[in-house]
Enzyme design. Structure first.
Site, PDB file in Angstrom:
ATOM      1  N   HIS A 192      -2.961  -4.281  -9.060  1.00  0.00           N
ATOM      2  CA  HIS A 192      -4.075  -3.611  -7.881  1.00  0.00           C
ATOM      3  C   HIS A 192      -4.872  -2.644  -8.401  1.00  0.00           C
ATOM      4  O   HIS A 192      -4.720  -2.088  -9.441  1.00  0.00           O
ATOM      5  CB  HIS A 192      -3.102  -3.213  -6.562  1.00  0.00           C
ATOM      6  CG  HIS A 192      -2.307  -1.866  -7.074  1.00  0.00           C
ATOM      7  ND1 HIS A 192      -1.030  -1.914  -7.605  1.00  0.00           N
ATOM      8  CD2 HIS A 192      -3.036  -0.509  -7.045  1.00  0.00           C
ATOM      9  CE1 HIS A 192      -0.775  -0.482  -7.785  1.00  0.00           C
ATOM     10  NE2 HIS A 192      -1.925   0.269  -7.510  1.00  0.00           N
TER      11      HIS A 192
ATOM     12  N   HIS B  18      -9.901   0.859 -11.676  1.00  0.00           N
ATOM     13  CA  HIS B  18      -9.031   0.385 -13.273  1.00  0.00           C
ATOM     14  C   HIS B  18      -7.821  -0.330 -12.321  1.00  0.00           C
ATOM     15  O   HIS B  18      -7.742  -0.345 -11.110  1.00  0.00           O
ATOM     16  CB  HIS B  18      -8.649   1.362 -13.829  1.00  0.00           C
ATOM     17  CG  HIS B  18      -7.751   2.470 -13.421  1.00  0.00           C
ATOM     18  ND1 HIS B  18      -8.260   3.396 -12.591  1.00  0.00           N
ATOM     19  CD2 HIS B  18      -6.425   2.620 -13.503  1.00  0.00           C
ATOM     20  CE1 HIS B  18      -7.039   4.198 -12.016  1.00  0.00           C
ATOM     21  NE2 HIS B  18      -6.021   3.510 -12.610  1.00  0.00           N
TER      22      HIS B  18
END
Length: 197
Positions: free
Chosen positions: A49, A132
């Site tokens: 995620h 990220h």
């Protein structure tokens, strides 16, 4: 009659999730690293995620406060076009892949998500957004170069574009036992609006 005791707190974050085919594309690129560094704590692909706001441990009773404003926020936004790209590490211990695409829209979304959290009166550490996706963490007895080696193996990776179509309110079981970290959606909302900010 045994009643399960419900925890008083839950570890929560708000995130975007890449679609399965984008994650599988990156997983194929990671195969050499999986083989070369099998002792690293690799995150499960279904748990990958992009965190927009990490709230940490919050009282379970505060979670319902987040639902209406996050639903409204998602309803006003259009999906973002993103892709996974490159790699890096934090402190030679945490391996990640970066995010490319509509980064300005992503930053605006994160800003608004964090404003919702603050308006709900939930304290959290408001760190600067570094988009990220965390892939793995090294163990204490892993080779010192493991994370750097894994990062080098996917440094040139650029994944296919994908649409971030849902905003996810996620709970995790980190700190709940010795096993791997698992995540579950508390709730998710489709982006159905026509604006990016």
């Amino acid at each position: 009659m045994n009643e399960q005791i419900q925890p008083a707190t839950v570890r929560v974050f708000i995130a975007l999730a890449p679609p399965d085919d984008a994650k599988e594309e990156l997983a194929r690129e990671l195969r050499p690293a999986y083989q070369a560094y099998p002792r690293m704590r690799w995150n499960r692909i279904e748990d990958w995620h992009v965190t927009l706001a990490f709230l940490g441990e919050v009282p379970v009773a505060t979670v319902p406060l987040l639902r209406p404003p996050l639903a409204d926020l998602a309803a006003a936004r259009r999906p973002l076009r993103l892709h996974l790209r490159g790699s890096g590490h934090f402190d030679e211990r945490v391996l990640w892949t970066g995010i490319g695409g509509e980064l300005e829209g992503l930053r605006l979304l994160a800003t608004d998500v964090r404003a919702v959290v603050k308006e709900c009166g939930i304290p959290f550490e408001d760190r600067p957004l570094n988009p990220h996706l965390t892939l793995a963490r090294s163990r204490r007895n892993d080779p010192a170069h493991a994370v750097e080696g894994a990062a080098a193996g996917i440094a040139a990776f650029t994944g296919r574009p994908w649409q971030a179509e849902r905003l996810h309110l996620v709970g995790s079981n980190i700190g709940r036992g010795p096993g791997p970290i698992h995540y579950r959606d508390i709730e998710a909302w489709n982006f159905t609006g026509d604006r990016s900010s």
